[in-house]
Design an enzyme around this catalytic site. Structure first.
Site, short mmCIF file in Angstrom:
data_model
loop_
_atom_site.label_atom_id
_atom_site.label_comp_id
_atom_site.label_asym_id
_atom_site.label_seq_id
_atom_site.Cartn_x
_atom_site.Cartn_y
_atom_site.Cartn_z
N ARG A 159 0.83 -1.21 0.00
CA ARG A 159 0.00 0.00 0.00
C ARG A 159 0.86 1.26 0.00
NH1 ARG A 159 -3.54 2.70 4.47
NH2 ARG A 159 -5.09 3.80 3.23
N HIS A 200 0.50 4.58 -2.46
CA HIS A 200 0.31 5.95 -1.96
C HIS A 200 1.50 6.84 -2.32
CE1 HIS A 200 -3.26 5.54 1.00
NE2 HIS A 200 -3.37 4.67 0.02
N ASP A 201 2.67 6.26 -2.58
CA ASP A 201 3.78 7.06 -3.09
C ASP A 201 3.53 7.42 -4.55
OD1 ASP A 201 6.21 8.38 -3.33
OD2 ASP A 201 7.31 6.55 -3.89
N VAL A 258 1.02 10.22 -5.84
CA VAL A 258 1.24 11.61 -5.44
C VAL A 258 2.61 12.05 -5.94
CG1 VAL A 258 1.29 13.22 -3.49
CG2 VAL A 258 -0.21 11.20 -3.40
N ASP A 282 8.31 8.74 -6.15
CA ASP A 282 9.50 9.55 -5.86
C ASP A 282 9.84 9.58 -4.37
OD1 ASP A 282 7.40 10.94 -4.88
OD2 ASP A 282 7.82 12.82 -5.92
N SER A 342 8.14 10.64 -2.04
CA SER A 342 7.66 11.85 -1.36
C SER A 342 6.89 11.50 -0.09
CB SER A 342 6.79 12.71 -2.29
OG SER A 342 5.71 11.96 -2.81
N ASN A 370 -3.63 9.03 4.51
CA ASN A 370 -2.38 8.48 5.08
C ASN A 370 -2.35 8.49 6.60
OD1 ASN A 370 -1.30 8.08 2.52
ND2 ASN A 370 -0.27 10.09 2.47
N HIS A 407 -6.21 -5.82 -2.31
CA HIS A 407 -7.05 -5.95 -1.11
C HIS A 407 -7.34 -7.41 -0.78
CE1 HIS A 407 -8.60 -1.48 -1.29
NE2 HIS A 407 -7.31 -1.59 -1.00
N THR A 408 -6.64 -8.32 -1.38
CA THR A 408 -6.65 -9.73 -0.96
C THR A 408 -5.81 -9.90 0.30
OG1 THR A 408 -6.15 -12.00 -1.63
CG2 THR A 408 -4.67 -10.32 -2.46
N ASP A 468 -10.05 -9.04 2.98
CA ASP A 468 -10.46 -10.31 2.37
C ASP A 468 -10.88 -11.24 3.51
OD1 ASP A 468 -10.63 -12.90 1.40
OD2 ASP A 468 -8.61 -12.94 0.53
N THR A 478 -9.02 -15.22 3.27
CA THR A 478 -7.58 -15.48 3.44
C THR A 478 -6.85 -14.15 3.52
OG1 THR A 478 -7.45 -15.64 1.02
CG2 THR A 478 -7.55 -17.73 2.25
C1 HEM Z 1 -9.00 1.53 -5.88
C2 HEM Z 1 -8.91 2.46 -4.95
C3 HEM Z 1 -8.48 2.15 -3.55
C4 HEM Z 1 -9.10 2.57 -2.41
C5 HEM Z 1 -10.34 3.45 -2.33
C6 HEM Z 1 -8.37 2.01 -1.31
C7 HEM Z 1 -8.68 2.23 0.02
C8 HEM Z 1 -8.10 1.56 1.08
C9 HEM Z 1 -8.49 1.72 2.45
C10 HEM Z 1 -9.58 2.66 2.97
C11 HEM Z 1 -7.72 0.88 3.20
C12 HEM Z 1 -7.77 0.70 4.72
C13 HEM Z 1 -6.91 1.76 5.38
C14 HEM Z 1 -7.16 1.90 6.87
O1 HEM Z 1 -8.27 1.65 7.31
O2 HEM Z 1 -6.20 2.26 7.60
C15 HEM Z 1 -6.85 0.19 2.29
C16 HEM Z 1 -5.91 -0.77 2.67
C17 HEM Z 1 -5.03 -1.37 1.78
N1 HEM Z 1 -4.86 -1.05 0.46
FE1 HEM Z 1 -6.12 0.06 -0.66
N2 HEM Z 1 -7.33 1.26 -1.78
C18 HEM Z 1 -7.34 1.33 -3.15
C19 HEM Z 1 -6.41 0.75 -4.00
C20 HEM Z 1 -5.30 0.05 -3.60
C21 HEM Z 1 -4.20 -0.31 -4.46
C22 HEM Z 1 -4.08 0.07 -5.94
C23 HEM Z 1 -3.32 -1.00 -3.70
C24 HEM Z 1 -1.99 -1.60 -4.09
C25 HEM Z 1 -1.67 -1.98 -5.31
C26 HEM Z 1 -3.88 -1.09 -2.37
C27 HEM Z 1 -3.33 -1.79 -1.32
C28 HEM Z 1 -3.88 -1.85 -0.04
C29 HEM Z 1 -3.41 -2.76 0.99
C30 HEM Z 1 -2.38 -3.86 0.81
C31 HEM Z 1 -4.13 -2.44 2.15
C32 HEM Z 1 -3.95 -3.07 3.55
C33 HEM Z 1 -2.81 -2.33 4.25
C34 HEM Z 1 -2.49 -2.83 5.66
O3 HEM Z 1 -3.10 -3.79 6.15
O4 HEM Z 1 -1.60 -2.21 6.27
N3 HEM Z 1 -5.05 -0.40 -2.34
N4 HEM Z 1 -7.08 0.64 1.01
#
Ligand code: HEM
Ligand SMILES: *[C@@H]1O[C@H](CO)[C@@H](O)[C@H](O)[C@H]1NC(C)=O
Length: 324
Positions: A63, A67-68, A71, A75, A77, A96, A195-196, A242, A245
């Site tokens: 993640r 997020h890098d 924005v 880089d 940032s 963030n 998000h798996t 997920d 799993t």
């Molecule tokens: C499509 C738009 C996306 C939205 C709206 C979104 C939103 C979110 C949100 C709200 C969370 C939970 C954060 C929290 O509650 O602290 C999350 C977690 C996560 N996101 Fe996304 N996300 C998106 C796309 C992506 C992409 C493109 C990736 C990576 C390629 C990604 C990877 C992850 C991962 C791995 C987590 C879990 C992080 C952890 O457990 O520390 N997400 N995301």
């Protein structure tokens, strides 16, 4: 004469190709092959230690890369700390703050890399490699990461607030947000497969499990059990993105969408009678197709406006811009 002109022509071609690759911000998997041949082994070893200590860290670093890259491009940032009165970074942005994690692991990788090849490897490339290794170590696909990014001397709190998609987004908003970064709807649907793995806090899925109608009722009831309806109560309680799993990188995320058991509103938007339904269905039963598309999209996302050549710098400390 002939040989002189062909020599000139070759030079001209070389100059042109150097120019155009600089203009395109061309990255290469062998960028550090001679300057830091141990780089990938060091990243893999440090990531392995971090994930043995806490498996979720693989998700958190995947993640962090997203997020890098969204924005100012990839880089580093996002790594810059706020300095009261003199520097505003991205860590305080809505998407963030109290949410993005893994900065200490990046510091550890950077320290281990600096010990072997000082001043050579960018923090931006370390984040890209850590995201790849987090994916692989949690059971996902692997790929050769194009390298050669340099680190920014600036950050943008405003862009972090405006360009990172919110979990309340509609499908149209998600497609626009990814489109603004040169990513297609297919890239969006493949990358959302991240998000798996990992977790979300209650405040990001409360509305979905209480107010949306496209949610399986037993699943909603289960999640309400650890996410109270009242705003401000239990906001930071975690649930897995997920449900099947949560710390294995597989295609269960897409299977959940088919039965309306996704945690975020934005996730369920990918399977809600719209343009991505067919692709979600395909990914749910075709792990090889998902893996191939995910890798393609990760490489595309990793190529968003990198700093290359002499632009930017190689930070000594990933958290601060070099002083001179
Ligand atoms: C499509 C738009 C996306 C939205 C709206 C979104 C939103 C979110 C949100 C709200 C969370 C939970 C954060 C929290 O509650 O602290 C999350 C977690 C996560 N996101 Fe996304 N996300 C998106 C796309 C992506 C992409 C493109 C990736 C990576 C390629 C990604 C990877 C992850 C991962 C791995 C987590 C879990 C992080 C952890 O457990 O520390 N997400 N995301
Ligand atoms: C559900 O929606 C209503 C109306 O928009 C809102 O006032 C309420 O706070 C929402 N409930 C939850 C738990 O998000």
């Amino acid at each position: 004469m002939a040989s002189t002109s062909s020599f000139r022509a070759w030079h001209c071609l070389l100059a042109l190709s150097l120019l155009s690759s600089a203009a395109r911000g061309q990255l290469s998997p062998t960028f550090y092959a001679t300057s830091c041949p141990m780089l990938e082994l060091i990243v893999r070893a440090t990531m392995t230690t971090a994930i043995v200590a806490e498996r979720r860290m693989g998700a958190s670093l995947l993640r962090l890369f997203f997020h890098d890259c969204f924005v100012q491009g990839c880089d580093a940032s996002i790594l810059l700390d706020d300095i009261t009165g003199s520097f505003t970074g991205e860590k305080g942005a809505g998407p963030n703050v109290n949410s993005v994690r893994g900065f200490e692991v990046i510091d550890q990788i950077k320290a281990n890399v600096e010990a072997v090849c000082p001043g050579v490897v960018s923090c931006a490339d370390i984040v890209a490699l850590a995201a790849r290794d987090g994916t692989l170590l949690l059971g996902g696909p692997t790929w050769a990461v194009p390298l050669g990014r340099r680190d920014s001397t600036t950050a943008s709190l405003n862009q972090a607030n405006s360009d990172l998609p919110a979990p309340t987004s509609s499908l149209a908003a998600l497609i626009t947000s990814f489109g603004n970064k040169g990513l297609s709807a297919r890239d969006l649907t493949a990358l959302s497969g991240a998000h798996t793995i990992g977790f979300s806090q209650c405040l990001n899925f409360r509305d979905h499990i209480y107010n949306d109608t496209n949610v399986d009722s037993a699943f909603a009831a289960l999640r309400r059990g650890s996410c109270p309806a009242a705003q401000g109560s239990g906001d930071t309680n975690l649930a897995p993105l997920d449900a099947q799993t949560q710390l294995v990188f597989d295609t269960a995320y897409y299977g959940n969408l088919l039965v309306r058991r996704s945690l975020l509103h934005s996730d369920q938007e990918l399977f809600n009678g719209g343009s991505q339904d067919a692709l979600v269905t395909q990914y749910s039963s075709n792990p090889a197709l998902f893996a191939a598309d995910f890798v393609t999209a990760m490489i595309k996302m990793g190529s968003i406006s990198p700093l290359t050549g002499t632009a930017g710098q190689i930070r000594a400390n990933c958290r601060v811009v070099n002083s001179s």
